[in-house]
Structures are given as structure tokens and as C-alpha cells.
Design an enzyme around this catalytic site. Structure first.
Site, PDB file in Angstrom:
ATOM      1  N   CYS A  23       0.814  -1.212   0.000  1.00  0.00           N
ATOM      2  CA  CYS A  23       0.000   0.000   0.000  1.00  0.00           C
ATOM      3  C   CYS A  23       0.858   1.278   0.000  1.00  0.00           C
ATOM      4  CB  CYS A  23      -0.991  -0.059   1.148  1.00  0.00           C
ATOM      5  SG  CYS A  23      -2.446   0.930   0.830  1.00  0.00           S
ATOM      6  N   HIS A  33      -3.177  -5.239   1.852  1.00  0.00           N
ATOM      7  CA  HIS A  33      -2.479  -5.466   3.128  1.00  0.00           C
ATOM      8  C   HIS A  33      -2.426  -6.946   3.503  1.00  0.00           C
ATOM      9  CE1 HIS A  33      -2.141  -1.278   4.644  1.00  0.00           C
ATOM     10  NE2 HIS A  33      -3.149  -1.072   3.808  1.00  0.00           N
ATOM     11  N   GLU A  93      -0.625  -8.296   5.586  1.00  0.00           N
ATOM     12  CA  GLU A  93      -0.340  -8.451   7.028  1.00  0.00           C
ATOM     13  C   GLU A  93      -1.618  -8.333   7.858  1.00  0.00           C
ATOM     14  OE1 GLU A  93      -0.081  -5.842   5.257  1.00  0.00           O
ATOM     15  OE2 GLU A  93      -0.373  -4.012   6.421  1.00  0.00           O
TER      16      GLU A  93
HETATM   17  N1  GLN Z   1      -3.861   6.297   1.092  1.00  0.00           N
HETATM   18  C1  GLN Z   1      -2.554   6.060   1.607  1.00  0.00           C
HETATM   19  C2  GLN Z   1      -1.502   6.880   0.862  1.00  0.00           C
HETATM   20  O1  GLN Z   1      -1.807   7.470  -0.109  1.00  0.00           O
HETATM   21  C3  GLN Z   1      -2.188   4.582   1.534  1.00  0.00           C
HETATM   22  C4  GLN Z   1      -3.155   3.790   2.372  1.00  0.00           C
HETATM   23  C5  GLN Z   1      -2.565   2.571   3.019  1.00  0.00           C
HETATM   24  O2  GLN Z   1      -1.349   2.382   3.105  1.00  0.00           O
HETATM   25  N2  GLN Z   1      -3.442   1.751   3.530  1.00  0.00           N
HETATM   26  O3  GLN Z   1      -0.400   6.951   1.242  1.00  0.00           O
END
Ligand code: GLN
Length: 188
Positions: free
Chosen positions: A78, A168, A170
């Protein structure tokens, strides 16, 4: 094997627990000197803007970029994937820029908190992927391999030593993606 987990902000504890459950030791990376002696690095989810700022402020940025470019196995989830991308579609800044892709932040809309989707990931079937204000990949450079799609959206890729995904792994009890990463580390 000792896995470094970037622990500046976001969901780093969860990765640590997964590796513990697999019997693999890990170490939290909070300053530049923590980077010595690691065999792999995990860049967790969280807020990429904050993480990018902290990497620079704490003087970890250049050394981390060098290590990734030199082949250190890297698992990015992410916000971590946003840190690696060469180009961010809806943000003028990029960060480590080691991954030749364009990524779109909050690509499912800012308001969409989270959702789950069952995905195939490389040879892993029916993986319960958790998405939280997730990005996805909109352009891939040469040598980037798609590992997973959510419908038409590209949500996981591999490029050389870097494994990056929108969701994610994890945050589920399914450890297959972490195991795959450890296999990659072993082979590399
Ligand atoms: N929206 C976050 C970003 O732009 C990422 C979201 C996440 O890591 N769950 O950094």
C-alpha cells in the site's frame, strides 16, 4: 535471515507478527544505522506522504534507495508501494522511485474506507486481500510483471527484487504472500 521492517509510521507491527508466526526474525528500522545487516526490507502501509517526509528527515532515504537498487529483496504494501513508484499519478512528488511504474493514490476514492476481495496472486489462489484507501498501478515499465488484478485493476507486481501491492497481506491470517516473499529472498 533478518528482515528489516520500516517502522516510522503505519502498519509495521502487523508484518512483524506475521514473520514471528513463520519463525523468521525481524528488526524495526527507525534510523539509518538500523539498515545494516538486514537481508530484506518491508515497507508497510500507512500514509506515504508522512513516511516519505520521515525517510528524508531521519536521513534514511538515500541509503535505503541504494540498498533497494543494489538488489535488497523488498516487500512493499500500500503506502510502501507508493514510496517505491517512479511516478505518482495524482501527486507531484515521488519518493524512492526504484520501481518503473505509475501508481494512483486513493484510487478507489478517498471516502472508500476499506473492502476485501478474493484474488489470485501469481500461483496463489483465492487470497483474501484487504484494501484500505488503496492505490493501484496505472502504467508499468519494462520488466514489470503483473502478479494480481482486482478486476481490470493491477494491484500487485514484481520487478526484479521488488514485490509491491495495493493491499495489506499483514492484515489477514493468510500468510501465503509473506511465505512467497521469503522464498524470493532465499532464491535471491
Ligand atoms: N492512502 C494512503 C496513501 O496514499 C495509503 C493507504 C494505506 O497504506 N493503507 O499513502
Amino acid at each position: 535471515m533478518n528482515i528489516g521492517i520500516l517502522a516510522l509510521q503505519g502498519a509495521f507491527e502487523e508484518h512483524k507478527k506475521v514473520f514471528e508466526s513463520l519463525g523468521v526474525s525481524s528488526k524495526e528500522i527507525r534510523q539509518k544505522k538500523d539498515l545494516s545487516g538486514i537481508d530484506a526490507i518491508v515497507l508497510p502501509g500507512g500514509e506515504s506522504t508522512v513516511q516519505g517526509q520521515l525517510l528524508r528527515k531521519l536521513d534514511i532515504f538515500i541509503e535505503l534507495k541504494k540498498l533497494i537498487e543494489a538488489g535488497l529483496p523488498t516487500l512493499a504494501t500500500c503506502a510502501g508501494a507508493i514510496l517505491l513508484a517512479k511516478k505518482i499519478e495524482n501527486d507531484p512528488d515521488s519518493h524512492l522511485a526504484t520501481l518503473p511504474v505509475t501508481i494512483k493514490r486513493n484510487a478507489y476514492g478517498r471516502q472508500l474506507g476499506s473492502f476485501k476481495s478474493l484474488l489470485d496472486f501469481d500461483d496463489i489462489k483465492d487470497y483474501p486481500a484487504v484494501f484500505i484507501r488503496a492505490p493501484y498501478f496505472t502504467e508499468l515499465g519494462q520488466g514489470v510483471q503483473i502478479l494480481s488484478q482486482n478486476g481490470s485493476e493491477i494491484v500487485a507486481i514484481k520487478y526484479k527484487n521488488q514485490l509491491a501491492m495495493s493491499f495489506h497481506p499483514e492484515m489477514t491470517n493468510d500468510t501465503r504472500i509473506h511465505k512467497k516473499f521469503l522464498e524470493i529472498c532465499g532464491n535471491g
